[in-house]
Motif scaffolding. Sequence first.
Motif, PDB file in Angstrom:
ATOM      1  N   PRO A 192      -0.829   1.256   4.540  1.00 17.12           N
ATOM      2  CA  PRO A 192      -0.176   2.488   5.007  1.00 17.12           C
ATOM      3  C   PRO A 192      -0.512   3.696   4.135  1.00 17.12           C
ATOM      4  O   PRO A 192      -0.830   3.545   2.958  1.00 17.12           O
ATOM      5  CB  PRO A 192       1.316   2.160   4.920  1.00 17.12           C
ATOM      6  N   LYS A 193      -0.419   4.851   4.730  1.00 21.03           N
ATOM      7  CA  LYS A 193      -0.658   6.115   4.016  1.00 21.03           C
ATOM      8  C   LYS A 193       0.577   6.434   3.157  1.00 21.03           C
ATOM      9  O   LYS A 193       1.706   6.148   3.550  1.00 21.03           O
ATOM     10  CB  LYS A 193      -0.853   7.259   5.022  1.00 21.03           C
ATOM     11  N   VAL A 194       0.319   7.085   2.046  1.00 23.03           N
ATOM     12  CA  VAL A 194       1.414   7.460   1.149  1.00 23.03           C
ATOM     13  C   VAL A 194       2.454   8.322   1.874  1.00 23.03           C
ATOM     14  O   VAL A 194       3.658   8.074   1.797  1.00 23.03           O
ATOM     15  CB  VAL A 194       0.853   8.208  -0.084  1.00 23.03           C
ATOM     16  N   ASP A 195       1.968   9.313   2.615  1.00 27.72           N
ATOM     17  CA  ASP A 195       2.899  10.226   3.299  1.00 27.72           C
ATOM     18  C   ASP A 195       3.758   9.515   4.333  1.00 27.72           C
ATOM     19  O   ASP A 195       4.935   9.829   4.514  1.00 27.72           O
ATOM     20  CB  ASP A 195       2.119  11.361   3.979  1.00 27.72           C
ATOM     21  N   THR A 196       3.149   8.541   5.019  1.00 32.34           N
ATOM     22  CA  THR A 196       3.902   7.783   6.022  1.00 32.34           C
ATOM     23  C   THR A 196       5.036   7.013   5.350  1.00 32.34           C
ATOM     24  O   THR A 196       6.168   6.971   5.844  1.00 32.34           O
ATOM     25  CB  THR A 196       2.967   6.790   6.754  1.00 32.34           C
ATOM     26  N   LEU A 197       4.713   6.421   4.197  1.00 34.01           N
ATOM     27  CA  LEU A 197       5.750   5.666   3.467  1.00 34.01           C
ATOM     28  C   LEU A 197       6.846   6.599   2.962  1.00 34.01           C
ATOM     29  O   LEU A 197       8.035   6.285   3.053  1.00 34.01           O
ATOM     30  CB  LEU A 197       5.123   4.909   2.301  1.00 34.01           C
ATOM     31  N   LEU A 198       6.423   7.756   2.436  1.00 33.05           N
ATOM     32  CA  LEU A 198       7.407   8.720   1.914  1.00 33.05           C
ATOM     33  C   LEU A 198       8.414   9.126   2.982  1.00 33.05           C
ATOM     34  O   LEU A 198       9.593   9.330   2.703  1.00 33.05           O
ATOM     35  CB  LEU A 198       6.687   9.976   1.425  1.00 33.05           C
ATOM     36  N   ALA A 199       7.924   9.222   4.227  1.00 37.88           N
ATOM     37  CA  ALA A 199       8.792   9.690   5.322  1.00 37.88           C
ATOM     38  C   ALA A 199       9.538   8.534   5.988  1.00 37.88           C
ATOM     39  O   ALA A 199      10.359   8.750   6.880  1.00 37.88           O
ATOM     40  CB  ALA A 199       7.941  10.428   6.352  1.00 37.88           C
ATOM     41  N   HIS A 200       9.263   7.315   5.565  1.00 36.56           N
ATOM     42  CA  HIS A 200       9.893   6.148   6.193  1.00 36.56           C
ATOM     43  C   HIS A 200      11.412   6.170   5.966  1.00 36.56           C
ATOM     44  O   HIS A 200      11.886   6.538   4.891  1.00 36.56           O
ATOM     45  CB  HIS A 200       9.291   4.866   5.612  1.00 36.56           C
TER      46      HIS A 200
ATOM     47  N   ASP B 187      15.279   8.780   1.379  1.00 39.87           N
ATOM     48  CA  ASP B 187      16.426   9.280   0.613  1.00 39.87           C
ATOM     49  C   ASP B 187      16.228   9.253  -0.899  1.00 39.87           C
ATOM     50  O   ASP B 187      17.017   9.810  -1.651  1.00 39.87           O
ATOM     51  CB  ASP B 187      17.695   8.495   0.975  1.00 39.87           C
ATOM     52  N   PHE B 188      15.164   8.573  -1.330  1.00 35.14           N
ATOM     53  CA  PHE B 188      14.909   8.554  -2.781  1.00 35.14           C
ATOM     54  C   PHE B 188      14.293   9.874  -3.221  1.00 35.14           C
ATOM     55  O   PHE B 188      13.597  10.530  -2.455  1.00 35.14           O
ATOM     56  CB  PHE B 188      13.944   7.410  -3.142  1.00 35.14           C
ATOM     57  N   ASP B 189      14.553  10.223  -4.486  1.00 32.88           N
ATOM     58  CA  ASP B 189      13.935  11.400  -5.060  1.00 32.88           C
ATOM     59  C   ASP B 189      12.417  11.192  -5.074  1.00 32.88           C
ATOM     60  O   ASP B 189      11.931  10.142  -5.508  1.00 32.88           O
ATOM     61  CB  ASP B 189      14.477  11.582  -6.488  1.00 32.88           C
ATOM     62  N   LYS B 190      11.673  12.207  -4.621  1.00 34.74           N
ATOM     63  CA  LYS B 190      10.228  12.045  -4.456  1.00 34.74           C
ATOM     64  C   LYS B 190       9.538  11.722  -5.797  1.00 34.74           C
ATOM     65  O   LYS B 190       8.662  10.860  -5.870  1.00 34.74           O
ATOM     66  CB  LYS B 190       9.644  13.326  -3.846  1.00 34.74           C
TER      67      LYS B 190
ATOM     68  N   ILE C 173       5.334   3.952  -5.068  1.00 32.82           N
ATOM     69  CA  ILE C 173       4.501   3.759  -3.871  1.00 32.82           C
ATOM     70  C   ILE C 173       3.034   3.560  -4.284  1.00 32.82           C
ATOM     71  O   ILE C 173       2.366   2.630  -3.829  1.00 32.82           O
ATOM     72  CB  ILE C 173       4.638   4.965  -2.903  1.00 32.82           C
ATOM     73  N   TYR C 174       2.556   4.418  -5.185  1.00 37.62           N
ATOM     74  CA  TYR C 174       1.161   4.305  -5.647  1.00 37.62           C
ATOM     75  C   TYR C 174       0.907   2.939  -6.259  1.00 37.62           C
ATOM     76  O   TYR C 174      -0.088   2.284  -5.969  1.00 37.62           O
ATOM     77  CB  TYR C 174       0.844   5.391  -6.687  1.00 37.62           C
ATOM     78  N   GLU C 175       1.851   2.528  -7.088  1.00 39.16           N
ATOM     79  CA  GLU C 175       1.702   1.246  -7.779  1.00 39.16           C
ATOM     80  C   GLU C 175       1.676   0.101  -6.766  1.00 39.16           C
ATOM     81  O   GLU C 175       0.860  -0.808  -6.850  1.00 39.16           O
ATOM     82  CB  GLU C 175       2.902   1.082  -8.716  1.00 39.16           C
TER      83      GLU C 175
END
Length: 471
Positions: free
Chosen positions: A25-33, A38-41, A48-50
């Motif tokens: 998955p793309k990082v942005d897709t995961l961030l918006a999941h 709700d987590f602090d970016k 996520i990177y790890e």
Amino acid sequence: MQHISKDTRQDILQPTQKALLRHIPKVDTLLAHADLQDFDKAFILPLIYEYLQALRDSILQGAKPSTDINTHAKNIKSQALQAQAPTMQSVINATGVVIHTNLGRSVFSQEIMEQITPLLTAYNTLEYDLHKGKRGERYIHATQILAQMFGVESALLVNNNAASVLLILNTFAKDKEVIISRGELVEIGGSFRIPEVMKSASSILCEVGATNKTHLHDYENAINEKTAMIMKAHQSNFKQVGFTKDCHIKELITLAKKHNLIDYFDLGSGHCGILSLKDEPSVSEICKYKPSLLSFSGDKLFGGPQLGIILGKKELIEQLKANQLLRALRVDKFSILALIATLQAYRDKAYHKIPTLNMLLIPLEKLESKARHLQSLIAQSCMSQKVQVEVLRLSSLAGGGSVPHIEFESWGLSLQSKILNAKAFEEKLRLQGLITCIQRDKILLDMRTLLPHDEEKIVMILESVLGQGND
Ligand SMILES: *Cc1c(COP(=O)(O)O)cnc(C)c1O
């Protein structure tokens, strides 16, 4: 080692691996999941990177991980929650070691906390003189009660007892010699060693006698023009047996006086005479000999907050107060308030407000009935088939660098799981916050250090741990 460039590596990839890599998955897709948004970016992004890096590596190594983004989001969420879980949490101490330094030493009672909370949740007169409308001194609040209780001229508080030793040595023995017995160059808890503390205080260590025997003439012969102090430290976490000899505090006080030196006793734990401890004079008993200075910990046998309590001659205490170092070793308002409340409990003989004392004073019959009660709770629960429980006599320790030679008779339970070996059982209990000991392949629970309601919690923990191993 051979270095493989990315391009070459891509060439040797199997088509299935290529497909799996494309499905990462793309990082942005995961961030918006929904699971992660709700987590602090700033917190979640590195996780996520790890995670994605580990995912990529596993595919390159031939694994076939899920291609479902919801699974990945759930995994990352669980890692994030784990990373946010507090590392300091409450535990049940079933070791029987009352003053357990790793587990926070002395516990506070609800009564003491309730007594001090109103002062902590408001402004207070920590360093303010209401009558004069001027700056006051933080040490006065406890001085009077300490002086009265122990029969000394004056008192001072610092952050812990290690700080007492440092401040006293630095004030009176900077670049001067301190005479101490070779049998008392103690190490406590790994990070406090008398010789090293002396070095930090810029004092010169003058060790006398032998490991097992030190005579008064050893001290006397070592006195010279550079000597500032005669010091005695408590053998807090070990005991010498066999042919031993040390000098009584009274003799050392007389010797110091004769040569115009300061005598200082690092009592380590220091107790108030409520427990009858063989060969361990109480602080008040020692104060009767009028030592120049002595110090002990607030959170060992005394049963109060973490601090160093210094008692002694007024003139010397005033000199300690004038040392700049005191500012860095200064005690905070919480500890001062908790100390005063603890001292009041001593004065009122309300020992039930001091859990450390309470635990060491529990009658043996009560410990036995506690053990039998817990045994019956376990027998009534659904685990009776999964664990073998026996009531047995134990012996507990005061712990925490106090009185290593004194054992307190106790009662407890031994547990043997029918599914788990002792080591695995202990680990599972520990991860649920139940701290135990292992003896001869059995888990031991000592009743002495259990607090009210711990029994019910123990049953719940056992249910959860043994329930996991279900058939
Ligand atoms: C425990 C102990 C100390 C250190 O006291 P803390 O309150 O832990 O700083 C120093 N000296 C002796 C002899 C002790 O037993």
